[in-house]
Design a protein around this motif. Sequence first.
Motif, short mmCIF file in Angstrom:
data_model
loop_
_atom_site.label_atom_id
_atom_site.label_comp_id
_atom_site.label_asym_id
_atom_site.label_seq_id
_atom_site.Cartn_x
_atom_site.Cartn_y
_atom_site.Cartn_z
N ILE A 1 1.22 -1.15 0.22
CA ILE A 1 -0.27 -0.22 0.28
C ILE A 1 0.73 1.46 -0.01
CG2 ILE A 1 -2.14 1.39 1.01
CD1 ILE A 1 -2.52 -1.13 2.56
N PRO A 2 0.58 2.01 -1.22
CA PRO A 2 1.69 3.02 -1.32
C PRO A 2 1.29 4.52 -0.07
CG PRO A 2 0.24 3.23 -3.06
CD PRO A 2 0.41 1.98 -2.15
N VAL A 3 2.95 5.49 0.01
CA VAL A 3 2.50 5.78 1.09
C VAL A 3 3.25 7.48 0.75
CG1 VAL A 3 3.34 6.76 3.75
CG2 VAL A 3 2.29 4.34 3.37
N THR A 4 2.46 8.38 0.49
CA THR A 4 2.69 9.40 -0.13
C THR A 4 2.72 10.91 1.04
OG1 THR A 4 3.11 10.53 -2.08
CG2 THR A 4 1.12 10.06 -1.30
N GLY A 5 3.28 11.59 0.43
CA GLY A 5 3.35 13.08 1.25
C GLY A 5 4.53 13.09 2.34
N GLY A 6 5.57 12.67 2.05
CA GLY A 6 6.47 12.39 2.58
C GLY A 6 7.19 14.73 2.31
N GLN A 7 7.90 15.28 3.70
CA GLN A 7 8.38 15.79 3.73
C GLN A 7 9.99 16.08 4.37
OE1 GLN A 7 7.26 20.69 4.88
NE2 GLN A 7 6.13 18.78 4.80
N ASP A 8 11.06 16.52 3.78
CA ASP A 8 11.75 17.22 4.75
C ASP A 8 13.32 16.28 4.58
OD1 ASP A 8 10.47 18.79 6.70
OD2 ASP A 8 10.70 17.38 8.37
N ALA A 9 13.36 15.14 3.61
CA ALA A 9 14.31 14.35 3.13
C ALA A 9 14.79 14.13 4.37
CB ALA A 9 14.82 15.20 1.86
N ASN A 10 14.30 13.22 4.99
CA ASN A 10 15.01 12.60 6.58
C ASN A 10 15.70 11.45 5.96
OD1 ASN A 10 14.14 14.56 8.36
ND2 ASN A 10 11.99 13.16 9.73
N ASN B 1 15.98 22.41 0.98
CA ASN B 1 17.19 21.91 1.63
C ASN B 1 17.35 22.87 2.70
OD1 ASN B 1 20.39 22.43 1.09
ND2 ASN B 1 20.65 22.62 -0.49
N LEU B 2 17.66 22.43 3.72
CA LEU B 2 17.63 22.16 5.33
C LEU B 2 19.44 23.30 5.37
CD1 LEU B 2 16.62 19.66 7.69
CD2 LEU B 2 15.42 21.52 6.56
N ASP C 1 19.14 10.66 -5.90
CA ASP C 1 20.29 11.13 -6.22
C ASP C 1 20.82 12.78 -6.18
OD1 ASP C 1 19.26 11.09 -9.12
OD2 ASP C 1 20.74 12.08 -9.72
N VAL C 2 19.86 13.39 -6.20
CA VAL C 2 19.77 14.53 -5.79
C VAL C 2 20.45 15.00 -4.32
CG1 VAL C 2 17.86 16.68 -6.00
CG2 VAL C 2 18.11 15.13 -7.46
N VAL C 3 19.65 14.38 -3.62
CA VAL C 3 19.71 14.89 -2.20
C VAL C 3 21.32 14.15 -2.32
CG1 VAL C 3 19.16 13.77 0.40
CG2 VAL C 3 17.53 14.36 -1.83
N VAL C 4 21.90 13.24 -1.98
CA VAL C 4 22.86 12.65 -2.57
C VAL C 4 24.36 13.70 -3.33
CG1 VAL C 4 25.07 11.17 -2.92
CG2 VAL C 4 22.66 10.34 -2.15
N ASN C 5 23.56 14.27 -4.25
CA ASN C 5 24.92 15.21 -4.82
C ASN C 5 25.02 16.83 -3.88
OD1 ASN C 5 25.31 13.37 -6.83
ND2 ASN C 5 23.92 14.20 -7.93
N SER C 6 23.75 16.48 -3.44
CA SER C 6 23.44 17.75 -2.55
C SER C 6 25.03 17.76 -1.28
CB SER C 6 22.41 18.23 -2.02
OG SER C 6 21.93 17.29 -1.01
N GLY C 7 24.96 16.27 -0.61
CA GLY C 7 25.41 16.47 0.06
C GLY C 7 25.97 15.94 1.70
N PHE C 8 24.48 16.11 1.57
CA PHE C 8 23.53 15.66 2.83
C PHE C 8 23.93 14.63 3.14
CE2 PHE C 8 21.53 19.41 2.62
CZ PHE C 8 20.73 19.96 3.58
#
Length: 363
Positions: free
Chosen positions: A255-264, A283-284, A336-343
């Motif tokens: 069952i999909p879950v969507t609507g995450g936020q913050d990229a923890n 981008n915190l 990869d967007v988050v990885v490339n941001s360095g977080f």
Amino acid sequence: MKRRVRAFSVAAAVAAVALGACAAPAPQGDEAPEKVFFLLPNTTTTRFVERDEPLFTDFLELFAPEAAVTVRNAEGDPARQQSQVESAIAEGASVLVLISTDARFSGGALTAAGEANVPVVLYDHDAVGGPADVQVIFDPLEVGRRQGSRAADLIAAMPGDGVKIARVEGNFGEYGTRQFRLGQDEYLQPLADSGKIRVVCETAIDDWDPAGGQAFAEECLARENNDIALFVTMNDDLAGGIVAALAGRGLAGRIPVTGGQDANLAALQLIAQGTLDNTIFKNLSDQAKVAAQLTTSILHGDGISEEMVNGTIDNQYMAVPTVFLPVQNITKDNLDVVVNSGFYTWQQICAPDPASAVCGDHS
């Protein structure tokens, strides 16, 4: 050697670093350091302790090394936060950087700061019923739109009408919650009006508590005999609670879950494992940097840069000058967007399941 403070102690230094390229230098000498209080709302939204606190204190140390930063956490209690604000004022606060515990009960804290002529920088959460100098926030309406658009894409691939969905929101009455809902509804309300979807479970969770999200999801699943096609929520911690409820019934990833936020990190790991569909990357580092720049400008007597402000928020007392920051949707296809941001690294994201389809290419 200067010490930077994370809680209940003092950091001091001498030379000031210019804000951008043109801020006036801060006074030097034996004067007591300026006191900045970074007031956190809770520990249930993990980003504030794990990421925003160190980012903000690091940037303020860069821009205003003469300032001392004290971090305090209200642990989800608005009365405790007001007490912390009043204590900070009594201790000679130069600037309050406030992430409100509950916007509905923040007027007393803002009023106390206003009466004491202590500037307030609102960070992320809104705070209503009193004066504030500026707010720094990721555009919540755009967050909701990205969440709603993604949910609509998932629903479009589901056959038939009357698709049963559940919606789980954050703190009722918060500006952010209201804007997330408005943005989501731009995509979901037409689907409800046409009969394509039917919302069978819906709630708002105080303090964005993931345990509350999990309990609600468990109740919803039990009532509907697991017949839910999609959970739509509003941040990573609530999403994680919903995924935990699904995992307890052997339904995680089904069952999909969507609507995450913050990229923890935990949310990114769930996305890599296929049990969470998306998160909104904010981008915190950008938010913490802007807040530190504004705080430094206030400390140096330069006020709020009009060039940085790109909107206002009505907090029921005034139109608060606001810096709205951009957001980006993240799914398994663009982690990869988050990885490339360095977080985070692929190693961190893939640690729980290196053999997953997403992580196999990055092991």
